[in-house]
Design a protein around this motif. Structure first.
Motif, PDB file in Angstrom:
ATOM      1  N   THR A  37      -0.583  20.682   3.455  1.00  0.00           N
ATOM      2  CA  THR A  37      -0.271  19.483   3.237  1.00  0.00           C
ATOM      3  C   THR A  37       0.837  19.185   2.438  1.00  0.00           C
ATOM      4  OG1 THR A  37      -2.314  18.907   3.947  1.00  0.00           O
ATOM      5  CG2 THR A  37      -1.237  17.073   3.101  1.00  0.00           C
ATOM      6  N   LEU A  38       0.643  19.695   1.188  1.00  0.00           N
ATOM      7  CA  LEU A  38       1.662  19.539   0.024  1.00  0.00           C
ATOM      8  C   LEU A  38       3.047  20.145   0.520  1.00  0.00           C
ATOM      9  CD1 LEU A  38      -0.710  19.972  -2.779  1.00  0.00           C
ATOM     10  CD2 LEU A  38       0.313  17.812  -2.319  1.00  0.00           C
ATOM     11  N   GLU A  39       2.922  21.400   1.008  1.00  0.00           N
ATOM     12  CA  GLU A  39       4.127  21.976   1.415  1.00  0.00           C
ATOM     13  C   GLU A  39       5.038  21.292   2.430  1.00  0.00           C
ATOM     14  OE1 GLU A  39       5.896  26.462   2.757  1.00  0.00           O
ATOM     15  OE2 GLU A  39       3.686  25.672   3.753  1.00  0.00           O
ATOM     16  N   ALA A  40       4.039  20.761   3.496  1.00  0.00           N
ATOM     17  CA  ALA A  40       4.939  19.860   4.343  1.00  0.00           C
ATOM     18  C   ALA A  40       5.280  18.593   3.809  1.00  0.00           C
ATOM     19  CB  ALA A  40       3.821  19.603   5.403  1.00  0.00           C
ATOM     20  N   ARG A  41       4.901  18.010   2.681  1.00  0.00           N
ATOM     21  CA  ARG A  41       5.268  16.957   2.031  1.00  0.00           C
ATOM     22  C   ARG A  41       6.449  17.292   1.004  1.00  0.00           C
ATOM     23  NH1 ARG A  41       0.665  12.726   1.003  1.00  0.00           N
ATOM     24  NH2 ARG A  41       2.428  11.466   0.650  1.00  0.00           N
ATOM     25  N   ASP A  75       6.890  12.594 -10.635  1.00  0.00           N
ATOM     26  CA  ASP A  75       5.754  11.423 -10.783  1.00  0.00           C
ATOM     27  C   ASP A  75       5.133  11.269  -9.168  1.00  0.00           C
ATOM     28  OD1 ASP A  75       6.632  11.113 -13.301  1.00  0.00           O
ATOM     29  OD2 ASP A  75       7.806   9.221 -12.971  1.00  0.00           O
ATOM     30  N   SER A  76       5.920  11.407  -8.340  1.00  0.00           N
ATOM     31  CA  SER A  76       5.440  11.226  -6.915  1.00  0.00           C
ATOM     32  C   SER A  76       4.497  12.208  -6.547  1.00  0.00           C
ATOM     33  CB  SER A  76       6.633  11.321  -5.771  1.00  0.00           C
ATOM     34  OG  SER A  76       7.555  10.472  -5.940  1.00  0.00           O
ATOM     35  N   LEU A  77       4.596  13.500  -6.972  1.00  0.00           N
ATOM     36  CA  LEU A  77       3.804  14.663  -6.861  1.00  0.00           C
ATOM     37  C   LEU A  77       2.373  14.187  -7.429  1.00  0.00           C
ATOM     38  CD1 LEU A  77       2.929  17.338  -5.774  1.00  0.00           C
ATOM     39  CD2 LEU A  77       4.095  18.480  -7.744  1.00  0.00           C
ATOM     40  N   ASP A  78       2.508  13.780  -8.616  1.00  0.00           N
ATOM     41  CA  ASP A  78       1.160  13.080  -9.275  1.00  0.00           C
ATOM     42  C   ASP A  78       0.443  12.358  -8.605  1.00  0.00           C
ATOM     43  OD1 ASP A  78       1.509  15.072 -11.629  1.00  0.00           O
ATOM     44  OD2 ASP A  78       2.530  13.409 -12.660  1.00  0.00           O
ATOM     45  N   HIS A  79       1.199  11.386  -7.943  1.00  0.00           N
ATOM     46  CA  HIS A  79       0.576  10.226  -7.043  1.00  0.00           C
ATOM     47  C   HIS A  79       0.061  10.909  -5.812  1.00  0.00           C
ATOM     48  CE1 HIS A  79       1.498   6.644  -9.416  1.00  0.00           C
ATOM     49  NE2 HIS A  79       2.446   7.181  -9.687  1.00  0.00           N
ATOM     50  N   PRO A 133       0.886  -1.182  -0.028  1.00  0.00           N
ATOM     51  CA  PRO A 133      -0.107   0.011  -0.074  1.00  0.00           C
ATOM     52  C   PRO A 133       0.745   1.151   0.039  1.00  0.00           C
ATOM     53  CG  PRO A 133      -0.840  -1.533   1.505  1.00  0.00           C
ATOM     54  CD  PRO A 133       0.480  -2.008   0.988  1.00  0.00           C
ATOM     55  N   LEU A 134       1.922   1.127   0.719  1.00  0.00           N
ATOM     56  CA  LEU A 134       2.864   2.316   0.672  1.00  0.00           C
ATOM     57  C   LEU A 134       3.529   2.651  -0.557  1.00  0.00           C
ATOM     58  CD1 LEU A 134       4.316   4.728   2.395  1.00  0.00           C
ATOM     59  CD2 LEU A 134       6.000   3.097   3.086  1.00  0.00           C
ATOM     60  N   VAL A 135       4.187   1.753  -1.143  1.00  0.00           N
ATOM     61  CA  VAL A 135       4.751   1.591  -2.348  1.00  0.00           C
ATOM     62  C   VAL A 135       3.718   2.177  -3.404  1.00  0.00           C
ATOM     63  CG1 VAL A 135       5.979   0.319  -4.286  1.00  0.00           C
ATOM     64  CG2 VAL A 135       6.676  -0.006  -1.900  1.00  0.00           C
ATOM     65  N   ASP A 136       2.598   1.761  -3.445  1.00  0.00           N
ATOM     66  CA  ASP A 136       1.534   2.065  -4.479  1.00  0.00           C
ATOM     67  C   ASP A 136       0.988   3.369  -4.325  1.00  0.00           C
ATOM     68  OD1 ASP A 136       1.466  -0.501  -5.623  1.00  0.00           O
ATOM     69  OD2 ASP A 136      -0.479  -1.113  -4.499  1.00  0.00           O
ATOM     70  N   ALA A 137       1.014   3.843  -3.128  1.00  0.00           N
ATOM     71  CA  ALA A 137       0.700   5.469  -2.787  1.00  0.00           C
ATOM     72  C   ALA A 137       1.660   6.410  -3.132  1.00  0.00           C
ATOM     73  CB  ALA A 137       0.615   5.403  -1.206  1.00  0.00           C
ATOM     74  N   LEU A 191      11.652   3.376  -6.512  1.00  0.00           N
ATOM     75  CA  LEU A 191      10.922   4.856  -6.188  1.00  0.00           C
ATOM     76  C   LEU A 191      10.675   5.427  -7.622  1.00  0.00           C
ATOM     77  CD1 LEU A 191      12.862   5.542  -2.953  1.00  0.00           C
ATOM     78  CD2 LEU A 191      10.691   4.583  -3.209  1.00  0.00           C
ATOM     79  N   PRO A 192       9.789   6.401  -7.397  1.00  0.00           N
ATOM     80  CA  PRO A 192       9.428   7.033  -8.710  1.00  0.00           C
ATOM     81  C   PRO A 192      10.256   8.300  -8.609  1.00  0.00           C
ATOM     82  CG  PRO A 192       7.708   7.354  -7.305  1.00  0.00           C
ATOM     83  CD  PRO A 192       8.567   6.318  -6.508  1.00  0.00           C
ATOM     84  N   GLN A 193      10.413   9.067  -9.822  1.00  0.00           N
ATOM     85  CA  GLN A 193      10.932  10.221  -9.901  1.00  0.00           C
ATOM     86  C   GLN A 193      10.169  11.114  -9.170  1.00  0.00           C
ATOM     87  OE1 GLN A 193      14.109  10.748 -11.352  1.00  0.00           O
ATOM     88  NE2 GLN A 193      14.036   8.378 -11.732  1.00  0.00           N
ATOM     89  N   LEU A 194      10.749  12.255  -8.468  1.00  0.00           N
ATOM     90  CA  LEU A 194      10.045  13.279  -7.709  1.00  0.00           C
ATOM     91  C   LEU A 194       8.742  13.674  -8.522  1.00  0.00           C
ATOM     92  CD1 LEU A 194      12.853  15.022  -5.722  1.00  0.00           C
ATOM     93  CD2 LEU A 194      11.186  13.327  -4.957  1.00  0.00           C
TER      94      LEU A 194
END
Length: 132
Positions: A85-89, A54-58, A15-19, A49-52
């Motif tokens: 929330t996005l800034e914190a991440r 791509d992570s934002l899209d997920h 679940p974490l990897v998918d997220a 791990l995805p490129q950063l």
């Protein structure tokens, strides 16, 4: 014989990897930048791990699922919460992060910067006793 995807560790981290938009692989398929996970001293699986960007899209897709609607349909207050929330991440450390988030929220880049500035200004005006 069971493969890495059948292992309890794979089940736990999937679940974490998918997220994150990552990919589970057999350890032998791992490249230098993949993360190999071990269980009781044995390499069980690798995570690509995805490129950063791509992570934002997920992350944005996960937030849409959490809110149950496109982010562009949220009210202003909820959009401001999403931006915090996005800034914190770390979403805005990604190249074109502000533009990507603005597009997902259906607002201008200027509006996203206003949300960020408003949050930072309110944080700066609090006294140490008030806390976050």
């Amino acid at each position: 014989m069971t493969g890495p995807a059948d292992h309890a560790l794979a089940e736990a981290v999937k679940p974490l990897v998918d997220a994150m938009g990552g990919e589970l692989l057999a350890p032998g398929e791992a490249r230098e930048d993949d993360v190999v996970l071990s269980w009781e001293g044995e390499e069980v699986l690798a995570v690509r791990l995805p490129q950063l960007a791509d992570s934002l899209d997920h992350i944005l897709a996960a937030m849409e699922r959490r809110h149950g609607m496109p982010l562009s349909e949220l009210d202003r207050k909820t959009k401001q919460l999403v931006v915090r929330t996005l800034e914190a991440r770390g979403a805005f450390s990604v190249r074109h992060g502000v533009e990507t988030v603005a597009g997902a929220l259906g607002v201008s880049r200027f509006t996203v910067y206003n949300y960020l500035n408003r949050e930072n200004a309110s944080r700066d005006t609090k006294t140490p006793a008030e806390g976050p």
